[in-house]
Structure formats: C-alpha cells, structure tokens
Design a protein around this motif. Structure first.
Motif, mmCIF file in Angstrom:
data_model
loop_
_atom_site.group_PDB
_atom_site.id
_atom_site.type_symbol
_atom_site.label_atom_id
_atom_site.label_comp_id
_atom_site.label_asym_id
_atom_site.label_seq_id
_atom_site.Cartn_x
_atom_site.Cartn_y
_atom_site.Cartn_z
ATOM 1 N N GLN A 153 -20.128 72.534 -62.943
ATOM 2 C CA GLN A 153 -19.755 72.112 -64.294
ATOM 3 C C GLN A 153 -18.841 73.137 -64.933
ATOM 4 O O GLN A 153 -19.187 74.323 -64.987
ATOM 5 C CB GLN A 153 -20.994 71.929 -65.171
ATOM 6 C CG GLN A 153 -21.820 70.720 -64.876
ATOM 7 C CD GLN A 153 -21.089 69.415 -65.092
ATOM 8 O OE1 GLN A 153 -21.097 68.574 -64.225
ATOM 9 N NE2 GLN A 153 -20.459 69.227 -66.219
ATOM 10 N N VAL A 154 -17.709 72.711 -65.435
ATOM 11 C CA VAL A 154 -16.753 73.604 -66.087
ATOM 12 C C VAL A 154 -17.385 74.262 -67.311
ATOM 13 O O VAL A 154 -17.176 75.441 -67.568
ATOM 14 C CB VAL A 154 -15.455 72.848 -66.453
ATOM 15 C CG1 VAL A 154 -14.545 73.703 -67.304
ATOM 16 C CG2 VAL A 154 -14.747 72.398 -65.184
ATOM 17 N N SER A 155 -18.205 73.513 -68.048
ATOM 18 C CA SER A 155 -18.836 74.063 -69.253
ATOM 19 C C SER A 155 -19.802 75.199 -68.937
ATOM 20 O O SER A 155 -20.206 75.943 -69.815
ATOM 21 C CB SER A 155 -19.567 72.959 -70.016
ATOM 22 O OG SER A 155 -20.597 72.406 -69.215
ATOM 23 N N ALA A 156 -20.162 75.379 -67.667
ATOM 24 C CA ALA A 156 -21.066 76.462 -67.271
ATOM 25 C C ALA A 156 -20.340 77.804 -67.206
ATOM 26 O O ALA A 156 -20.977 78.835 -67.047
ATOM 27 C CB ALA A 156 -21.710 76.139 -65.923
ATOM 28 N N GLY A 157 -19.015 77.800 -67.336
ATOM 29 C CA GLY A 157 -18.255 79.037 -67.294
ATOM 30 C C GLY A 157 -18.002 79.495 -65.874
ATOM 31 O O GLY A 157 -18.650 80.405 -65.381
ATOM 32 N N LEU A 158 -17.050 78.871 -65.200
ATOM 33 C CA LEU A 158 -16.793 79.143 -63.793
ATOM 34 C C LEU A 158 -15.860 80.326 -63.549
ATOM 35 O O LEU A 158 -15.704 80.759 -62.421
ATOM 36 C CB LEU A 158 -16.209 77.894 -63.125
ATOM 37 C CG LEU A 158 -17.084 76.646 -63.153
ATOM 38 C CD1 LEU A 158 -16.341 75.485 -62.503
ATOM 39 C CD2 LEU A 158 -18.398 76.900 -62.458
ATOM 40 N N GLY A 159 -15.223 80.832 -64.601
ATOM 41 C CA GLY A 159 -14.299 81.942 -64.434
ATOM 42 C C GLY A 159 -12.962 81.545 -63.846
ATOM 43 O O GLY A 159 -12.214 82.384 -63.355
ATOM 44 N N VAL A 164 -21.232 86.212 -47.954
ATOM 45 C CA VAL A 164 -22.323 87.166 -47.742
ATOM 46 C C VAL A 164 -23.354 87.147 -48.860
ATOM 47 O O VAL A 164 -24.443 87.687 -48.706
ATOM 48 C CB VAL A 164 -21.788 88.603 -47.554
ATOM 49 C CG1 VAL A 164 -20.956 88.700 -46.283
ATOM 50 C CG2 VAL A 164 -20.987 89.059 -48.760
ATOM 51 N N SER A 165 -23.011 86.536 -49.990
ATOM 52 C CA SER A 165 -23.947 86.472 -51.110
ATOM 53 C C SER A 165 -23.608 85.252 -51.957
ATOM 54 O O SER A 165 -22.467 84.788 -51.958
ATOM 55 C CB SER A 165 -23.843 87.744 -51.953
ATOM 56 O OG SER A 165 -24.839 87.760 -52.949
ATOM 57 N N ALA A 166 -24.599 84.764 -52.681
ATOM 58 C CA ALA A 166 -24.386 83.583 -53.522
ATOM 59 C C ALA A 166 -25.346 83.608 -54.704
ATOM 60 O O ALA A 166 -26.327 84.359 -54.717
ATOM 61 C CB ALA A 166 -24.582 82.306 -52.711
ATOM 62 N N ALA A 167 -25.057 82.775 -55.670
ATOM 63 C CA ALA A 167 -25.947 82.546 -56.807
ATOM 64 C C ALA A 167 -25.869 81.065 -57.133
ATOM 65 O O ALA A 167 -24.809 80.449 -57.029
ATOM 66 C CB ALA A 167 -25.526 83.381 -58.015
ATOM 67 N N LEU A 168 -26.994 80.510 -57.511
ATOM 68 C CA LEU A 168 -27.068 79.084 -57.803
ATOM 69 C C LEU A 168 -27.793 78.902 -59.120
ATOM 70 O O LEU A 168 -28.889 79.435 -59.314
ATOM 71 C CB LEU A 168 -27.828 78.380 -56.670
ATOM 72 C CG LEU A 168 -27.931 76.874 -56.703
ATOM 73 C CD1 LEU A 168 -26.552 76.223 -56.653
ATOM 74 C CD2 LEU A 168 -28.758 76.395 -55.516
ATOM 75 N N CYS A 169 -27.159 78.182 -60.025
ATOM 76 C CA CYS A 169 -27.759 77.897 -61.328
ATOM 77 C C CYS A 169 -27.914 76.389 -61.470
ATOM 78 O O CYS A 169 -27.677 75.646 -60.536
ATOM 79 C CB CYS A 169 -26.889 78.475 -62.436
ATOM 80 S SG CYS A 169 -26.778 80.273 -62.364
ATOM 81 N N ALA A 170 -28.291 75.943 -62.639
ATOM 82 C CA ALA A 170 -28.550 74.518 -62.853
ATOM 83 C C ALA A 170 -27.322 73.661 -62.590
ATOM 84 O O ALA A 170 -27.428 72.589 -61.991
ATOM 85 C CB ALA A 170 -29.047 74.284 -64.268
ATOM 86 N N ASN A 171 -26.141 74.113 -63.023
ATOM 87 C CA ASN A 171 -24.953 73.262 -62.941
ATOM 88 C C ASN A 171 -23.757 73.886 -62.250
ATOM 89 O O ASN A 171 -22.672 73.337 -62.279
ATOM 90 C CB ASN A 171 -24.524 72.849 -64.357
ATOM 91 C CG ASN A 171 -25.574 72.010 -65.029
ATOM 92 O OD1 ASN A 171 -26.084 71.073 -64.432
ATOM 93 N ND2 ASN A 171 -25.921 72.344 -66.249
ATOM 94 N N HIS A 172 -23.935 75.062 -61.656
ATOM 95 C CA HIS A 172 -22.803 75.682 -60.964
ATOM 96 C C HIS A 172 -23.303 76.667 -59.912
ATOM 97 O O HIS A 172 -24.476 77.021 -59.887
ATOM 98 C CB HIS A 172 -21.861 76.362 -61.952
ATOM 99 C CG HIS A 172 -22.422 77.572 -62.621
ATOM 100 N ND1 HIS A 172 -23.395 77.512 -63.581
ATOM 101 C CD2 HIS A 172 -22.142 78.885 -62.440
ATOM 102 C CE1 HIS A 172 -23.693 78.738 -63.989
ATOM 103 N NE2 HIS A 172 -22.951 79.593 -63.312
ATOM 104 N N ALA A 173 -22.372 77.066 -59.044
ATOM 105 C CA ALA A 173 -22.698 78.014 -57.989
ATOM 106 C C ALA A 173 -21.562 79.016 -57.846
ATOM 107 O O ALA A 173 -20.413 78.728 -58.189
ATOM 108 C CB ALA A 173 -22.922 77.281 -56.667
#
Length: 121
Positions: A80-86, A57-66
């Motif tokens: 990218q793991v370095s982007a902080g995927l939680g 129902v919702s999303a966010a998209l950044c340079a290297n992760h979603a």
C-alpha cells in the motif's frame, strides 16, 4: 517449495514471507504485501519473481507493505502506497492515482544499507 530450504519466516496481517537459502523470496496469504503482480490471495507460497535477480538477506513485513534488503544493501519495497514505501509516491499526492505497488521496487532515496548476514533480527 519442495527442495527449497527456508531460512527465515516473517508473519504479517494475513501475509507470510519466506526467505530461502539462495536469497529468494516467497509469499502467501492475502493483501497488498504479496508482491506477486496484482495477485491478492494465494494459498501456497509463491516466489516473488520481481526479486529473482537479487539475493535478499533480510526482510520486514507489516499489515499492508513489505521491505526487503539485498546482499548488496539495496532496499526494495511494495504494498500500500499510504503505508509509506519510500518510493517518492504518496497517496496524498493529488496527481497520483497509484494506491498500491504490486511488485517490489528498489528504493533509490536511501544509500545502500549494511546488513549483518546470519544474525537474528
């Protein structure tokens, strides 16, 4: 995407993410945020099949992760793991050789979120 009604679109650095009316996720472009299982470039939107069993129902998209949030409030992340995927993985972890998560993975480190449906971000 013939016959698919897109209800939301997100743009990142080289990647686009589309949500359809049924809660499906489609991506296109280049980079780690595609979520297509190792595919690093695609010219036309493709369904992220790893999310087929859930309604996003919702999303966010950044340079290297979603990130994606389902109707049940569960969060999924990929890229990218370095982007902080939680996901409890870190590119700084000496034992971890994983640099990228190619398909969406459920984030178990947070409780289900309450997401208002049908309201703009």
């Amino acid at each position: 995407l013939e016959g698919v009604r897109i209800v939301r679109a997100y743009a990142g650095d080289g990647t686009s993410l589309l949500l359809d009316a049924d809660g499906g996720v489609h991506t296109c472009g280049t980079g780690a945020a595609l979520g297509l299982g190792g595919v690093t470039a695609v010219d036309v939107p493709m369904r992220v099949t790893a999310l087929s069993g859930v309604r996003v129902v919702s999303a966010a998209l950044c340079a290297n992760h979603a990130l994606a949030v389902t109707s049940e409030g569960h969060a999924y992340s990929w890229g990218q793991v370095s982007a902080g995927l939680g996901l409890g993985r870190s590119s700084l972890d000496a034992e971890s050789e994983l640099e990228r998560v190619d398909v969406p993975q459920r984030v178990h480190s947070v409780p289900p979120l309450r997401v208002p449906v049908g309201r703009p971000c």
